[in-house]
Design a protein around this motif. Structure first.
Motif, PDB file in Angstrom:
ATOM      1  N   UNK B  37       0.700  -1.274   0.061  1.00  0.00           N
ATOM      2  CA  UNK B  37       0.138   0.116   0.266  1.00  0.00           C
ATOM      3  C   UNK B  37       0.971   1.007  -0.014  1.00  0.00           C
ATOM      4  N   UNK B  38       1.965   1.063   0.436  1.00  0.00           N
ATOM      5  CA  UNK B  38       2.795   2.393   0.676  1.00  0.00           C
ATOM      6  C   UNK B  38       3.246   2.837  -0.746  1.00  0.00           C
ATOM      7  N   UNK B  39       3.454   1.971  -1.581  1.00  0.00           N
ATOM      8  CA  UNK B  39       3.905   2.060  -2.815  1.00  0.00           C
ATOM      9  C   UNK B  39       2.811   2.471  -3.948  1.00  0.00           C
ATOM     10  N   UNK B  40       1.677   2.130  -3.463  1.00  0.00           N
ATOM     11  CA  UNK B  40       0.428   2.148  -4.360  1.00  0.00           C
ATOM     12  C   UNK B  40       0.213   3.725  -4.887  1.00  0.00           C
ATOM     13  N   UNK B  41      -0.269   4.047  -6.014  1.00  0.00           N
ATOM     14  CA  UNK B  41      -0.872   5.328  -6.329  1.00  0.00           C
ATOM     15  C   UNK B  41      -2.048   5.641  -5.685  1.00  0.00           C
ATOM     16  N   UNK B  42      -2.950   4.598  -5.397  1.00  0.00           N
ATOM     17  CA  UNK B  42      -4.245   4.747  -4.904  1.00  0.00           C
ATOM     18  C   UNK B  42      -4.187   4.052  -3.260  1.00  0.00           C
ATOM     19  N   UNK B  53      -8.830   5.280  -3.986  1.00  0.00           N
ATOM     20  CA  UNK B  53      -8.739   6.878  -4.214  1.00  0.00           C
ATOM     21  C   UNK B  53      -7.300   7.289  -3.740  1.00  0.00           C
ATOM     22  N   UNK B  54      -7.064   8.349  -4.572  1.00  0.00           N
ATOM     23  CA  UNK B  54      -5.624   8.856  -4.575  1.00  0.00           C
ATOM     24  C   UNK B  54      -5.411   9.531  -3.053  1.00  0.00           C
TER      25      UNK B  54
END
Lengths: 393, 393
Positions: B37-42, B53-54
């Motif tokens: 999650x820390x690297x995800x855009x959303x 969501x961003x």
């Protein structure tokens, strides 16, 4: 349930409607309204078509509104109706399209009654007009009334005709003619099919009414047949009902597709995006005052939102323009989809103030302090405000 | 209009979509979302279906939202789409039912683009959830984005098919499958016909979009074809569009007949009485803060009501929980049916207070102080409140 309706319930169709009375053939006539306004039961806002509302102090005398004091709201002239020849048809998405004379309707289906309040969507429009001039009948607080309606259940007629499982709406069309510019068409409307089914043994979802307060409908109220939709604005209770159509969509009639909608800009897109008004909102009005040595007893009505199971939970009255509030005493007579009377005795310290009323219903709906404006001036239900001076006289 | 779209406008259909890229065949896969999650855009609120969501501070960096930061809202798995075989049909109340492959669609009709903001009806639902638990994705302020959409105008396709004069609505149906209890059906919706006609040379009423920000749609955004309805909630911009039906009534699809409606009790009658949500309301959010020696510069977005001709007239920010307000400076980039960025520099005296934001649009719509609750938690648009402490860090 009133005595008159119980008495009716056991009578045969033949005597249920006095067909032999010649005067029940109604002529289209604009000039039937009494000439002397001071002697008239109603204050006429327009005469062609006829639109009249009662005096407020009369309105809160009887929980069941006497027919002469019941507001009249018509969009066209009363149609010429030959009672013996009048028929109502049911067609559209049904297995068996049917046509009934009124005696046939009353013989074939069980009789049913409902006591309910009918209220015009334009009630209190003069409050909007104070803010900005607009078209529409300049109604005050009077286009509302509570009556005993008798006839047969729409659901029974639908069952007899056999409704398609894809049907979603029931259309109603009157025998009147509304003239709008170069167009002429009957008044009409529709209700969701689910509304016709939201009923129980005591309460019909929608009634096809032949009688009002134990008497055949008057011409102004839709003789010989009208719909009565408990909880909905008066416009959905179509008068002089001669056509019922079962459909998978709302009626395309002008009075449900285009008007009787809450719109603000009135663009074609906004009108199409907006649902027709069905239910009336919580509302209340102060209707009469009795000043005894500075103690003023005020009375009025309160109407819960027209949703099944909803009732008035409290009425508050402010003697000082909204700074402080007292709970009003509630009238004993109640009924689902019915108004409730209330009263309160106030000490008014400042004759320059306004006395305010607000009602709250059991669903938590309450009247706002001020009413947001809408293009057609519908459903004004902000606090009812009356100048204290007017009550102290 | 962005540079990328101008560049696209002159290209032929063959190069407009890179059909030869094998990876454009999209598998239905829940597990495509990044694992870390820390690297995800959303920020993913749910993973099956995918709803993300961003981060807000990313959201206000670019007026045109980069595709990786554009929120994803799906009701089912991404459908398996074989791009070369994908077809969209138009049927119903038309003279000539038609079917087009994507290259056929792009060859036959003039290309058109629109920059507009798409916003989920459930935006800010977590505010409702604070009041009372409810179903639905617990969205914060991020399911909103502004992109350049390109494709062809729905109105051109309707004209080619020949629309009946009785037609009133256009239905859309996706290639996805939504599972709801024991039922499985495609996501769908509809718009009033008048919405498809509310357009001019520059602005399509409704777009059939193949591209987003100059690139073919990503699978999550509806590849190879979706509707884009400027001004309407995202749910009306149906993804993976394979079926268009012209009708005289709204689509019976679950997502327009039953849900995406503002209801309070949720009875069948209330649902049937209520119009589908089409337009989004005025809204705003504070998205980023930069504290320099106690002077905090805050930035955010404001969205005018999705009605043609409407724009943001002002954004106000309160450094003290709503006691005093300052006007925010407005971003230069604007467009019809587009959000507008704003910024303000505040001196926050009390770290225990909340900073509040409210926007007002050119139609006079404004954000209320608190949001009335509704059963499904749609369209929350009360003042956006952020604890001052959070901005002072």
């Amino acid at each position: 349930m009133s005595r008159s309706v119980s008495a009716l319930a056991g009578t045969a169709a033949a005597s249920f409607l006095p067909w032999s009375v010649a005067s029940r053939t109604v002529a289209a006539a604009w000039d039937e309204a009494p000439v002397d306004p001071a002697k008239a039961d109603l204050i006429y806002r327009t005469r062609a078509p006829r639109n009249g509302e009662p005096r407020l102090k009369e309105l809160v005398k009887d929980w069941i509104t006497p027919t002469p004091q019941f507001y009249i709201r018509s969009h066209g002239a009363n149609p010429t109706v030959v009672a013996d020849q009048f028929k109502v048809s049911i067609a559209g998405m049904v297995d068996k399209p049917m046509t009934f004379s009124i005696p046939e309707l009353l013989e074939r289906f069980p009789k049913s009654s409902v006591t309910c309040t009918v209220s015009c969507a334009g009630i209190r429009r003069y409050e909007f007009i104070k803010i900005k001039q607009m078209k529409g009948v300049p109604w005050q607080e009077g286009p509302i009334g509570n009556a005993v309606w008798s006839g047969v259940r729409l659901s029974d007629v639908l069952t007899a005709a056999g409704v398609s499982s894809d049907a979603k709406h029931v259309w109603f069309e009157g025998a009147d003619t509304v003239v709008d510019g170069n167009a002429a068409f009957p008044f009409g409307g529709s209700v969701p099919m689910s509304k016709t089914r939201e009923e129980d043994e005591k309460l019909p979802g929608v009634l096809l009414a032949t009688h009002m307060n134990g008497q055949p409908l008057l011409a102004d109220h839709g003789f010989p047949l009208r719909t009565i939709v408990p909880g909905y604005i008066g416009a959905r209770s179509v008068k002089w009902l001669q056509k019922i159509v079962v459909s998978d969509k709302p009626s395309p009639n002008h009075f449900i597709a285009d008007v009787y909608k809450m719109v603000y800009s009135g663009t074609p897109v906004e009108i199409d995006e907006t649902a027709p008004i069905y239910r009336y909102p919580v509302n209340a009005a102060l209707c009469s005052a009795d000043n005894k040595d500075g103690k003023v007893t005020v009375k009025g009505y309160a109407l819960p939102t027209g949703q099944k199971g909803c009732s008035i939970s409290k009425v508050e009255v402010s003697p000082d323009g909204g700074k402080s509030w007292v709970n009003a005493a509630m009238g004993e007579q109640t009924g689902e989809f019915c108004w409730q009377f209330w009263s309160a005795t106030l000490t008014i310290m400042n004759p320059e103030t306004e006395v305010c009323v607000r009602a709250t219903d059991s669903l938590g709906n309450t009247m706002p302090e001020s009413g947001p404006w809408n293009l057609k001036g519908y459903l004004y239900n902000a606090w009812h405000r009356v100048p204290a001076k007017q009550l102290l006289n």
